[in-house]
Design a protein around this motif. Structure first.
Motif, PDB file in Angstrom:
ATOM      1  N   ALA A 275      33.443   5.513  71.839  1.00 22.38           N
ATOM      2  CA  ALA A 275      31.770   4.689  70.852  1.00 22.38           C
ATOM      3  C   ALA A 275      31.192   5.229  69.845  1.00 22.38           C
ATOM      4  O   ALA A 275      31.225   5.187  69.041  1.00 22.38           O
ATOM      5  N   LEU A 276      30.320   6.838  70.296  1.00 23.94           N
ATOM      6  CA  LEU A 276      29.461   7.089  69.862  1.00 23.94           C
ATOM      7  C   LEU A 276      30.033   7.929  68.380  1.00 23.94           C
ATOM      8  O   LEU A 276      29.497   7.881  67.841  1.00 23.94           O
ATOM      9  N   GLN A 277      31.248   8.059  68.904  1.00 24.32           N
ATOM     10  CA  GLN A 277      31.981   9.252  68.079  1.00 24.32           C
ATOM     11  C   GLN A 277      32.401   7.779  67.160  1.00 24.32           C
ATOM     12  O   GLN A 277      31.961   8.593  65.476  1.00 24.32           O
ATOM     13  N   PHE A 278      32.324   7.103  66.887  1.00 24.17           N
ATOM     14  CA  PHE A 278      33.393   6.062  66.000  1.00 24.17           C
ATOM     15  C   PHE A 278      31.765   5.390  65.188  1.00 24.17           C
ATOM     16  O   PHE A 278      32.325   5.445  64.202  1.00 24.17           O
ATOM     17  N   ILE A 279      30.675   4.931  66.440  1.00 22.67           N
ATOM     18  CA  ILE A 279      28.961   4.743  65.225  1.00 22.67           C
ATOM     19  C   ILE A 279      29.186   6.446  64.462  1.00 22.67           C
ATOM     20  O   ILE A 279      28.516   5.470  63.350  1.00 22.67           O
ATOM     21  N   SER A 280      28.871   7.034  65.078  1.00 18.34           N
ATOM     22  CA  SER A 280      28.118   8.030  63.871  1.00 18.34           C
ATOM     23  C   SER A 280      29.072   8.560  62.325  1.00 18.34           C
ATOM     24  O   SER A 280      28.542   8.374  61.571  1.00 18.34           O
ATOM     25  N   PHE A 281      30.671   7.919  63.177  1.00 19.81           N
ATOM     26  CA  PHE A 281      31.550   8.179  62.048  1.00 19.81           C
ATOM     27  C   PHE A 281      31.353   6.774  60.902  1.00 19.81           C
ATOM     28  O   PHE A 281      31.028   7.101  59.210  1.00 19.81           O
ATOM     29  N   SER A 282      30.889   5.929  61.206  1.00 19.28           N
ATOM     30  CA  SER A 282      31.053   4.505  60.735  1.00 19.28           C
ATOM     31  C   SER A 282      30.172   4.283  60.017  1.00 19.28           C
ATOM     32  O   SER A 282      29.277   3.569  58.744  1.00 19.28           O
ATOM     33  N   THR A 283      29.127   4.386  60.413  1.00 21.57           N
ATOM     34  CA  THR A 283      27.633   4.873  59.644  1.00 21.57           C
ATOM     35  C   THR A 283      27.310   5.514  58.589  1.00 21.57           C
ATOM     36  O   THR A 283      25.459   6.133  58.620  1.00 21.57           O
ATOM     37  N   ASP A 284      27.844   6.909  58.459  1.00 18.79           N
ATOM     38  CA  ASP A 284      27.580   7.766  57.513  1.00 18.79           C
ATOM     39  C   ASP A 284      27.179   7.110  55.802  1.00 18.79           C
ATOM     40  O   ASP A 284      27.401   6.520  55.603  1.00 18.79           O
ATOM     41  N   THR A 285      26.590   8.055  55.203  1.00 23.89           N
ATOM     42  CA  THR A 285      26.665   7.508  53.388  1.00 23.89           C
ATOM     43  C   THR A 285      27.667   6.863  53.229  1.00 23.89           C
ATOM     44  O   THR A 285      27.783   5.900  52.680  1.00 23.89           O
ATOM     45  N   GLN A 286      28.734   7.141  53.174  1.00 25.99           N
ATOM     46  CA  GLN A 286      30.241   7.071  52.057  1.00 25.99           C
ATOM     47  C   GLN A 286      30.518   5.665  53.300  1.00 25.99           C
ATOM     48  O   GLN A 286      31.135   5.315  52.116  1.00 25.99           O
ATOM     49  N   ARG A 287      30.488   5.942  54.773  1.00 25.04           N
ATOM     50  CA  ARG A 287      31.719   4.585  55.327  1.00 25.04           C
ATOM     51  C   ARG A 287      30.890   3.357  54.566  1.00 25.04           C
ATOM     52  O   ARG A 287      31.408   2.628  54.490  1.00 25.04           O
ATOM     53  N   LEU A 288      29.442   3.523  55.117  1.00 30.72           N
ATOM     54  CA  LEU A 288      28.496   2.200  54.346  1.00 30.72           C
ATOM     55  C   LEU A 288      28.758   2.189  52.964  1.00 30.72           C
ATOM     56  O   LEU A 288      28.137   0.420  52.885  1.00 30.72           O
ATOM     57  N   ALA A 289      28.714   2.934  52.112  1.00 30.78           N
ATOM     58  CA  ALA A 289      28.788   2.562  50.994  1.00 30.78           C
ATOM     59  C   ALA A 289      30.493   1.724  50.432  1.00 30.78           C
ATOM     60  O   ALA A 289      30.363   0.597  50.075  1.00 30.78           O
TER      61      ALA A 289
END
Length: 357
Positions: A275-289
């Motif tokens: 779950a923490l791995q998913f959150i880290s991945f999903s809230t990087d600069t590119q994913r949020l854009a």
């Protein structure tokens, strides 16, 4: 030595298979919003890690967390919740703490703690979007276009039903702004008995014309079907209906209420590490854009802004449709999460009693 090597290889292989077999259950709000997360976060995360995402929806993902944690039967690994709910659930010890050092830096090396918008990182939560509750209308069902929150309560000049979220939060603030309270004074006024009475008196003026909604998908449908002439709504849902589906819907930004949505991990989540791995991945600069190309919610990281481009149709520029666009902030109110952490139970009890009368 060969035996040890063989055992080590076997252990590593087992770990690898465990990682491949891991699943993360992510609870969100459904509709166009969940679709934006599936496209920007879920699919790329699974492609990169092999970890499957089970996507489930709720009218409010914060609701089942308390019951699951207290029952010791947690099935949710990650939930997308509103700001005040994230803080309240954390204060009640129902969420895992999230160390912001696990989050990736911005492309230029700026640490995540300095790259997220102020307030977006909390002890138990990481924001992904800035969104807002807005007023919207159907252009085909209004002879004159409303242009202020005051018009929502003006039945004489704008006759017809109104859609409102069945909740004290946002509803009371909008009532006060429509009653002439400046955005910057709303929470000071609402923190008094007289202010609460004033908000409910304003709601009384349209009570017989209200159609209540609870799920984010309802307001666009109510507007499209002509069941209401105006409705409060989540700005991204109106954008999706108007631009994505061609519905004749327009947003009135006056009186919008800005808020964050944040990822949280319930205490005792069965797949906490993934779950923490998913959150880290999903809230990087590119994913949020990337998410902003699917729905008009602003990224919670500063470095994502420059990467926000066009809608998934390849032609609609997203920047003007963001709640944080300068032109849309003329009379905007930022949700005071501390106020709602303290007052949520009290004001919703009053709200429910008012509904029943």
């Amino acid at each position: 030595m060969k035996i040890k090597t063989a055992l080590l290889a076997s252990a590593l292989t087992s770990v690898g298979f465990a990682a491949q077999a891991a699943e993360v259950t992510v609870m969100s709000w459904g509709g166009a919003y969940t679709k934006s997360q599936v496209e920007a976060y879920h699919k790329p995360f699974t492609a990169e890690t092999g970890i499957k995402i089970n996507s489930v929806d709720a009218d409010n993902p914060a609701t089942p967390i308390k019951a699951q944690v207290e029952a010791g039967n947690v099935s949710i690994d990650v939930a997308d919740v509103e700001f005040s709910d994230a803080v309240r659930l954390c204060d009640e010890g129902l969420l895992e703490e999230i160390d912001s050092s696990i989050l990736p830096a911005a492309p230029d090396g700026t640490p995540a703690a300095d790259d997220f918008i102020e307030g977006a990182l909390q002890d138990c939560a990481v924001a992904n979007i800035v969104w807002s509750t807005v007023m919207a209308y159907n252009t085909e069902n209004n002879a004159t276009a409303p242009d202020s929150i005051d018009d929502f309560f003006n039945i004489a000049d704008y006759p017809g039903k109104r859609g409102l979220r069945k909740s004290a939060k946002a509803t009371l603030e909008m009532a006060l702004m429509a009653d002439g309270v400046p955005a910057g004074d709303v929470y000071d006024v609402l923190d008094t008995d007289e202010g609460v009475d004033r908000a409910f008196a304003k709601l009384d003026s349209i009570k017989s014309d209200i159609v209540w909604w609870e799920a984010g998908a309802q307001p666009p449908q109510l507007l499209a079907d002509g069941e209401v002439v105006m409705s409060t709504a989540y700005n991204g849902r109106i954008f999706n209906a108007a631009v994505g589906e061609g519905q004749p819907l327009e947003i009135v930004w006056d009186g919008q209420i800005l808020d964050f949505d944040l990822f949280v991990v319930p205490k005792g989540a069965p797949n906490k590490d993934a779950a923490l791995q998913f959150i880290s991945f999903s809230t990087d600069t590119q994913r949020l854009a990337d998410q902003a190309s699917w729905i008009s919610y602003g990224p919670a990281r500063k470095s994502s802004g420059a990467l926000v481009g066009t809608y998934s149709d390849g032609k609609t520029e997203m920047a003007p449709h963001m709640p944080t666009a300068e032109a849309n902030l003329g009379n905007a109110l930022v949700n005071n999460f501390e106020f709602w952490v303290d007052k949520d139970a009290e004001l919703n009890e009053r709200f429910n009693a008012w509904l029943a009368n």
